[in-house]
Design a protein around this motif. Structure first.
Motif, PDB file in Angstrom:
ATOM      1  N   VAL C  54       0.822  -1.222   0.000  1.00 35.60           N
ATOM      2  CA  VAL C  54       0.000   0.000   0.000  1.00 35.60           C
ATOM      3  C   VAL C  54       0.854   1.269   0.000  1.00 35.60           C
ATOM      4  O   VAL C  54       0.400   2.320  -0.446  1.00 35.60           O
ATOM      5  N   GLU C  57       1.729   2.097  -3.584  1.00 30.24           N
ATOM      6  CA  GLU C  57       0.641   2.698  -4.364  1.00 30.24           C
ATOM      7  C   GLU C  57       0.697   4.221  -4.409  1.00 30.24           C
ATOM      8  O   GLU C  57       0.073   4.840  -5.267  1.00 30.24           O
ATOM      9  N   LEU C 269      -3.478  10.456   8.635  1.00 30.75           N
ATOM     10  CA  LEU C 269      -4.482   9.417   8.352  1.00 30.75           C
ATOM     11  C   LEU C 269      -4.139   8.681   7.056  1.00 30.75           C
ATOM     12  O   LEU C 269      -4.773   7.681   6.723  1.00 30.75           O
ATOM     13  N   GLN C 270      -3.138   9.154   6.359  1.00 31.51           N
ATOM     14  CA  GLN C 270      -2.635   8.359   5.227  1.00 31.51           C
ATOM     15  C   GLN C 270      -1.453   7.502   5.655  1.00 31.51           C
ATOM     16  O   GLN C 270      -1.338   6.347   5.278  1.00 31.51           O
ATOM     17  N   ARG C 274      -1.383   2.938   6.809  1.00 31.05           N
ATOM     18  CA  ARG C 274      -0.535   2.191   5.869  1.00 31.05           C
ATOM     19  C   ARG C 274       0.666   1.599   6.588  1.00 31.05           C
ATOM     20  O   ARG C 274       1.088   0.473   6.304  1.00 31.05           O
ATOM     21  N   GLY C 278      -0.926  -1.897   7.323  1.00 29.96           N
ATOM     22  CA  GLY C 278      -0.873  -2.174   5.899  1.00 29.96           C
ATOM     23  C   GLY C 278      -2.221  -1.984   5.224  1.00 29.96           C
ATOM     24  O   GLY C 278      -2.488  -2.557   4.173  1.00 29.96           O
ATOM     25  N   GLU C 279      -3.082  -1.150   5.824  1.00 26.31           N
ATOM     26  CA  GLU C 279      -4.358  -0.839   5.190  1.00 26.31           C
ATOM     27  C   GLU C 279      -4.320   0.593   4.683  1.00 26.31           C
ATOM     28  O   GLU C 279      -3.634   1.443   5.256  1.00 26.31           O
ATOM     29  N   ARG C 280      -5.078   0.863   3.633  1.00 27.26           N
ATOM     30  CA  ARG C 280      -5.121   2.240   3.130  1.00 27.26           C
ATOM     31  C   ARG C 280      -5.778   3.138   4.164  1.00 27.26           C
ATOM     32  O   ARG C 280      -5.434   4.292   4.318  1.00 27.26           O
ATOM     33  N   MET C 281      -6.780   2.579   4.827  1.00 26.99           N
ATOM     34  CA  MET C 281      -7.397   3.265   5.951  1.00 26.99           C
ATOM     35  C   MET C 281      -7.892   2.192   6.885  1.00 26.99           C
ATOM     36  O   MET C 281      -8.424   1.167   6.436  1.00 26.99           O
ATOM     37  N   ASN C 282      -7.695   2.403   8.176  1.00 30.35           N
ATOM     38  CA  ASN C 282      -8.232   1.445   9.132  1.00 30.35           C
ATOM     39  C   ASN C 282      -9.745   1.635   9.203  1.00 30.35           C
ATOM     40  O   ASN C 282     -10.243   2.693   8.838  1.00 30.35           O
TER      41      ASN C 282
END
Lengths: 286, 217, 505
Positions: C54, C57, C269-270, C274, C278-282
């Motif tokens: 992520v 990206e 928050l970005q 990440r 490893g999430e784009r957003m929790n």
């Protein structure tokens, strides 16, 4: 932008020039005493490319071990000595990414500790002139094919300082790709530290050994006959375990592979046949 | 104690920073304005529809999404979604436009429900303030059409209406649309955890199902 | 008062690590790993791979990282200003702001706030500061039961275990171990070890507690100065339950956690989700200011915790430690952490960031082995979303420790100090070093095996030869080879008094 520049500052720009260069070698202390073959190989490669090489006898060490262990004050006289020895050297080449990283990442701060503006100026004057060996070949000389032949299965270990401090990226691989007969095999978890870390290997011997075990397992799984890197320190560490376990995988500094060629057998060679047997290379297979 | 501690901490900070504690820095604003915000000029997904990206990202994070052609189609879309999920009438956040709702259903007003009653309703219907394509997020702010924070937390099913005009490409583009002081919740997919062997599990304490109706407007 | 608890057992890292590595590689099984080590390895590898994907990206990642570093550095330079601004705005929105100079004060404040409500049970959201001040033990002593609601924290609490990671505190536990624990503690013998079933069990177990408990305690990811806001980032919804349903909420947060503006969240928050999971957003971010009408607790308290943070600001070099946003990316990428897990650090804050934060929180008077718990490989700096140069700070702290040691007689007579001083003496002169190499070539002979390797070394060097051979020094060093073969050709003989201008021949 302050942080953006800080993040990338230790990379030498890629501005190759084809002209001949007068090169002053820095052979790090442990290479000098333990792995002279890596230094000889550097000489051989550079001379084969037509450059003039000198070795200043007064040189000692970059001070990395002291600095990294926290002996910051004790590093300063070593740094000053280094600067004196290489004050008028046009281009300095060292077959060790961690020594070059020491200079690029820490010499400024070390010089500031002494509050000596002259020393800071000398450091600033030094930094653009110092190159790691493979970086020098590709980024400074613009050479990727050094005319080498090495017919073995080789895995490349991107040592931490070469990858994360000097940002050598694909440079060593580009050099290896041009070696005739060389079979480059991938190494799993290549970017993970081998656990050497200088005095870390002694102060935290158990953790270091566990890290090394993981690295060695990846090396053995790679099927390589030879593991190479641009730091003999990491290779010494990894080979220490490979040898203890009686494996037949050898280690060799990148320069030692690049120095192997068939067109200059016998002449111009720093690795005369009888010396080759006595080399670290030879000793390792025994 | 806390007043003493307050002075002590502030003095320590000022001393550590080599300043007088009274000079609590008028320079802060000027230096703040100097911070480089180069990331704002990036637009990685400029070559693709942010609608498609939003839908893809919702799916990736286990949320469902239905495209709705016009606002006038919303009542039918809501009715169809509830029917497909075999759900009885959910609660509705106060301020949700009447014209969104299907005729003939009696949607209980979320405002009138206690937490225990909320625990028993089959779901909650809300709108949102803004939605972010890149992260598949919907952002709810306390108030009109979006309910209180507990309304979208306790029921097990959240049906959220997103108008395409509320959709932005990236996180920085969402912020100008938010009222900073309001209670705000960013919701990205249903509640989840990866605490057990890093396996992503949908639905722990929040709604286990999130369904977005994306309406062209 | 009890001793402060940031550093739990005062056990040195090498010793603690040795215990964690108990299933040590042996001659027969050189690559054996214990269950715990396998779990740690597996979990960190998964998070790291997701994180790398992520991050890749975002072409603007380095710009975000630079902005994150700059915002945090700026905030620290004006920390008093922003704390006062936060206090004013939080108060304006109905919140109560308290200041705690140390852990004892923080605990006392919590007890005072709780006293009028006399709760038997208190909901808790995963909070590092609570761990840092030893709050749970304190609450128990006063007859209150803190109930951890984060799944991993619940696992830790039920198992009377310690967190080993600050984003996924129970990553050292396997599903089987968790099943056994839940089956016993929740009286659910039928429970399977499917992660879904275990999460559902936690949902059932906690649901009525959420709906009925009147008091909650949380930490915070960020304080926002310009709105008096608090931001909490989470996944499960247990955080939202605790933040919105109880009547009373207490948030304990380190003074360094403030950001100048609500808008600054557009960076963090970005980078935080990440980097952390490893999430784009929790799944959930909650942001609120004070007591917003009927949407949340009626009573809201923020305790601003210093507890050793403010002195860290004084050191220009290590101040960057306080930029940390607790994403734990440095743990996930650290090869040392991969081997030992979090417990070996013996601190609330494990991994590379713990190795620099913990000793500094103790004014460098404790946890002195932690700055050495790193091979300085630099992986932590590379992933840090606020660009904390952890290796640089580690070396800086090592320097302080060495200075401390050298200021005592015992320290200056220690083997390490003498060895390093002697080495420094040799390194100042080529001929000295040359002579020393010759001496070593002769002196090593009794240690060199027939195969040309050193397989055993005494004293502090023994750690090396326990698992590694060392090549013997060859008879001819590079310098000697050069002298023998090249010296005559080498025209440039350096002297100490050469001009510092580079020559251009």
């Amino acid at each position: 932008m302050l942080f953006a520049t800080e993040i990338k500052r230790s990379t030498q720009p890629e501005t190759p020039t084809g002209s001949l260069v007068r090169i002053s070698l820095f052979i790090p202390c442990y290479n000098d005493a333990l792995f002279p073959e890596s230094g000889k190989a550097v000489v051989r490669v550079l001379e084969r490319l037509g450059h003039a090489v000198e070795f200043r006898d007064a040189q000692t060490c970059c001070g990395q071990m002291h600095w990294n262990t926290g002996y910051l004050r004790e590093t300063l006289p070593i740094l000053r000595h280094f600067l004196r020895v290489f004050a008028d050297a046009e281009t300095i080449v060292a077959p060790s990414s961690s020594c070059v990283a020491m200079m690029r990442d820490h010499y400024r701060k070390a010089a500031q500790m002494d509050r000596d503006p002259a020393l800071e100026r000398e450091v600033e004057a030094l930094l653009p002139r110092i190159f790691e060996f493979s970086e020098f070949l590709v980024r400074r000389l613009g050479v990727e094919d050094v005319g080498a032949r090495f017919t073995h299965k080789v895995a490349y270990h991107p040592s931490c300082h070469s990858a994360r401090s000097l940002h050598l990226d694909t440079i060593p691989l580009r050099l290896l790709h041009r070696v005739r007969g060389l079979d480059l095999v991938p190494l799993a978890n290549a970017q993970e530290c081998c656990g050497f870390g200088g005095t870390f290997a002694i102060k935290n011997a158990d953790v270091s050994s566990a890290m090394l075990a993981d690295k060695v397992r990846c090396v053995l799984n790679s099927g390589a006959e030879v593991l190479t890197a641009v730091d003999t320190s990491c290779l010494m560490h990894i080979f220490g375990s490979l040898h203890r376990q009686r494996t037949f995988v050898r280690t060799a500094h990148l320069a030692e592979i690049l120095a192997c060629s068939d067109d200059d057998a016998g002449q111009n060679s720093t690795l005369a046949p009888e010396q080759h047997d006595a080399s670290s290379f030879g000793r390792m297979v025994r | 104690m806390t007043d003493d501690s307050r002075a002590r901490i502030l003095n320590r900070i000022a001393a550590a920073l080599g300043r007088d504690s009274s000079a609590a820095s008028s320079a802060a604003a000027a230096s703040y304005a100097q911070i480089a915000r180069d990331y704002r000029s990036a637009n990685a997904n400029s070559d693709r529809s942010i609608r498609d990206l939003f839908v893809e990202r919702l799916h990736e994070y286990d949320a469902a999404c239905t495209r709705v052609a016009t606002p006038a189609d919303l009542p039918a879309a809501i009715a169809a979604t509830l029917a497909a999920r075999r759900l009885a009438t959910p609660a509705v956040a106060s301020g949700v436009p009447r014209e969104w709702l299907p005729e003939g259903c009696d949607f209980p007003a979320a405002d009138s429900l206690s937490v225990h009653e909320l625990d028993r309703v089959p779901g909650i219907l809300t709108g949102c303030t803004v939605a972010i394509a890149e992260t598949g997020s919907i952002v709810l702010q306390s108030g009109s059409g979006q309910g209180l924070r507990r309304h979208t937390l306790i029921p097990d099913f959240h049906l959220c209406v997103v108008l395409e005009s509320q959709l932005v490409a990236s996180v920085p583009l969402a912020f100008p649309r938010l009222v900073p002081d309001l209670p705000t919740t960013f919701i990205s997919g249903p509640s989840a955890t990866a605490d057990i062997e890093m396996t992503r599990i949908r639905g722990v304490h929040g709604p286990r199902t999130l369904h977005v109706l994306l309406v062209a407007d | 008062m009890k001793p402060e608890t940031t550093h739990w057992n005062r056990q040195d890292f090498p010793e603690a690590a040795r215990k964690e590595l108990a299933a040590k590689p042996s001659q027969d099984a050189p690559f054996a790993h214990s269950q715990t080590r396998r779990n740690v390895r597996n979990a960190t590898e998964i998070i790291q791979a997701k994180r790398n994907a992520v991050v890749a990206e975002l072409p603007e990642w380095q710009d975000l990282r630079a902005a994150g570093a700059a915002i945090r550095a700026h905030t620290l330079e004006h920390l008093d200003h922003y704390l006062l601004e936060f206090e004013a705005n939080c108060t304006r929105h109905g919140g109560h702001v308290h200041w705690a100079a140390d852990a004892a004060e923080a605990r006392k404040l919590v007890l005072e706030i709780l006293a009028p409500h006399a709760p038997r049970e208190i909901l808790k959201i995963k909070t590092m500061t609570s761990e840092e001040i030893g709050l749970n033990a304190c609450l128990e002593e006063h007859g209150m039961h803190p109930l951890e609601t984060d799944l991993a924290e619940l696992i830790i609490q039920m198992g009377r275990d310690r967190p080993s990671h600050f984003v996924v505190p129970a990553l050292h536990k396997s599903r089987g171990q968790i099943r056994d624990l839940f089956a016993r503690e929740m009286h659910r013998p039928e429970l399977s070890d499917e992660p879904e079933a275990l999460a559902a069990a936690a949902r059932d177990y906690l649901r009525q507690k959420f709906l009925s408990t009147r008091v909650a305690i949380s930490g915070a990811n960020f304080l926002l100065a310009d709105t008096g806001g608090v931001c909490i980032v989470e996944s499960e919804g247990n955080g939202r339950m605790c933040l919105t349903l109880p009547d009373v909420l207490i948030t304990i947060v380190g003074i360094e956690k403030v950001l100048p503006s609500f808008q600054d969240l557009e960076v963090f928050l970005q980078t935080l989700p990440r980097s952390a999971t490893g999430e784009r957003m929790n799944p959930y971010n909650s942001i609120w200011s004070g007591t917003p009408g009927n949407d949340g607790p009626r009573e809201f308290h923020v305790i601003l915790l210093d507890n050793g943070r403010s002195p860290i600001l004084a050191d220009d070099e290590s101040r960057q430690t306080l930029r940390c946003i607790r994403c734990a990316a440095c743990l996930n990428t650290c090869p040392v952490y991969h081997q030992t897990g979090g417990h070996a650090y013996d601190s609330v804050y494990a991994g590379p960031i713990g190795a620099i934060l913990t000793p500094q929180l103790h004014s460098m008077q404790a946890a002195q082995s932690l700055p050495y718990a790193s091979s300085l490989c630099g992986a932590c700096y590379e992933v840090c979303p606020v660009a904390i140069n952890i290796p640089e700070v580690l070396i800086h702290l090592r320097g302080k420790i060495v200075e401390q040691q050298q200021s005592t007689v015992a320290g200056s007579l220690s083997l390490w100090n003498i060895a390093m001083k002697s080495a420094a003496f040799l390194m100042q002169d080529g001929s000295r070093l040359h002579a020393a190499v010759h001496l070593a070539q002769a002196a090593q002979r009794p240690l060199v095996s027939r195969n040309g390797f050193i397989e055993w070394l005494p004293g502090m060097l023994n750690g090396w030869t326990k698992t590694r051979d060392l090549p013997a020094l060859p008879a001819e060093s590079f310098r000697d080879w050069w002298r023998r073969t090249r010296s005559a050709n080498s025209s440039l003989q350096p002297s100490a008094e050469q001009p510092s201008e580079p020559r251009h021949d």
